[in-house]
Write a protein that holds these residues in place. Structure first.
Motif: not given
Length: 397
Positions: A304-310
């Motif tokens: 979730t963190v990586e997706g939101r960061a992208r």
């Protein structure tokens, strides 16, 4: 009110530069296609295989009548510009205007002024309302049925009486000119008119159909006889074929671009815009408040963190990313220094407790936890490292 709510919204919509980058290939292809169409039209306008072209042996050409006229001593010369047509005015010349409706208002007026009272004969082939107002002001038109049988002369014009029945129907005309010959009537309206001019030696002939000049219709009924008599009354025949290469073809006078468009195109374009607007309202994405929902599967927090960061990176939303990092850090630090979580985002409550706990500088802590958004990605990474270091220091103290 939290600091996150106070930050300006960052749009994820594509910028004008991004839209142009994606669409420039299509725009370039359309420009090339349009340029090719104009070039082909300009080249073909002087081709030797066009309708009503006296050099063309095609079924809809007029080479046969030109050769028959040549056998009788009448020279035929093709012109494609207004200047050439006007220069041919004279009592020994017949001017045939193949497609009068294709001429601009300026061309029609210039042609009429050159041949009026010049003693020459002007033959207008199937002129409609757009050209009659200037080339034959005393004539009005009414379109006849699509297919018309050969018509009888029913007039005293010698050429028509000698030719007999002919295929002149297409447009039907009425005239207020005195002394005009009205021949080949259809439902009481003539399809061929001869209008003498004021000089008495010249005239204007209006024919409702080009059929008597076409190669594939010349041998029908009295078409050939009528065509030869109308075009062979003078020793020289000038055959005017309007062309896009003529510079006067682009001169619209006082008319604007919208004046040159038929009214049907304007109404059609308006309907297209209305239809496009309705379709946009029907299919447009409705952006409302976020609605939480239970996911069908469990997703790891790291994903979730990586997706939101992208998403943040794609939208260049460093302000949003920095605010998320600071808000989360403040929420975790508040209980460690004895501040309620409800006051974690209030600088006047959190910063004094942190300064007392760390014996540090309040100004530095304020810039770190409540400062402005970072200016670039490197500053954002540095901010994340500093927040992480601050949280570790508070936990160790």
């Amino acid at each position: 009110m939290t600091t996150e709510a106070a930050l300006p919204a960052t749009s994820a919509s594509p910028t004008a530069r991004q839209v142009w980058t994606r669409a420039r290939g299509i725009v370039l292809a359309l420009v090339i296609l349009l340029a090719a169409a104009v070039a082909i039209a300009a080249i073909r306008s002087d081709a030797r295989h066009g309708s009503l072209d006296p050099r063309s042996a095609d079924p809809y050409g007029s080479r046969a009548v030109a050769e028959l006229l040549g056998d009788r001593g009448v020279s035929t010369r093709v012109v494609t510009t207004l200047a050439q047509a006007r220069a041919a005015a004279g009592p020994d010349t017949t001017l045939l205007v193949a497609v009068p409706d294709l001429l601009t208002n300026h061309q029609q007026s210039g042609l009429h002024s050159a041949f009026a009272n010049s003693g020459s004969r002007t033959v207008l082939v199937a002129p409609g309302a757009p050209s009659l107002d200037r080339l034959a002001p005393e004539v009005t038109t009414d379109s006849g049925p699509g297919l018309m049988p050969p018509l009888s002369p029913d007039c005293s014009l010698p050429a028509a009486q000698r030719a007999g029945d002919a295929e002149t129907g297409g447009y039907r005309y009425t005239t207020s000119a005195t002394g005009a010959d009205e021949c080949y009537p259809s439902d009481g309206m003539p399809t061929l008119l001869r209008l003498p001019d004021a000089s008495g030696g010249g005239d204007t002939v209006v024919i409702g159909s080009p059929d008597i000049l076409l190669n594939n219709r010349l041998d029908k009924q009295g078409n050939a006889s009528l065509a030869l008599q109308l075009l062979g009354s003078r020793p020289h025949l000038v055959w005017y074929l309007p062309s896009l290469s003529d510079t006067t073809a682009t001169d619209s006078g006082s008319q604007s671009f919208f004046d040159l468009l038929p009214s049907g195109w304007l109404w059609g374009t308006l309907q297209l815009f209305i239809a496009a607007g309705v379709a946009a309202l029907w299919r447009a994405r409705r952006l409302g408040p976020l609605v939480p929902e239970r996911l069908p599967v469990a997703i790891r927090a790291s994903e979730t963190v990586e997706g939101r960061a992208r998403l943040y990176r794609k939208a260049n939303a460093r302000d949003r990313a920095a605010n998320a990092l600071r808000s989360t850090t403040r929420t975790r630090l508040a209980p460690l220094v004895g501040v309620p979580v409800s006051q974690a985002h209030a600088p006047e409550a959190l910063l004094p407790a942190l300064s007392a706990h760390l014996h540090g500088d309040g100004q530095t802590l304020h810039a770190l936890l409540f400062g402005p958004p970072p200016s670039d990605d490197a500053a954002l990474i540095a901010l994340a490292d500093q927040l992480d270091a601050l949280e570790r220091e508070v936990r160790r103290s």
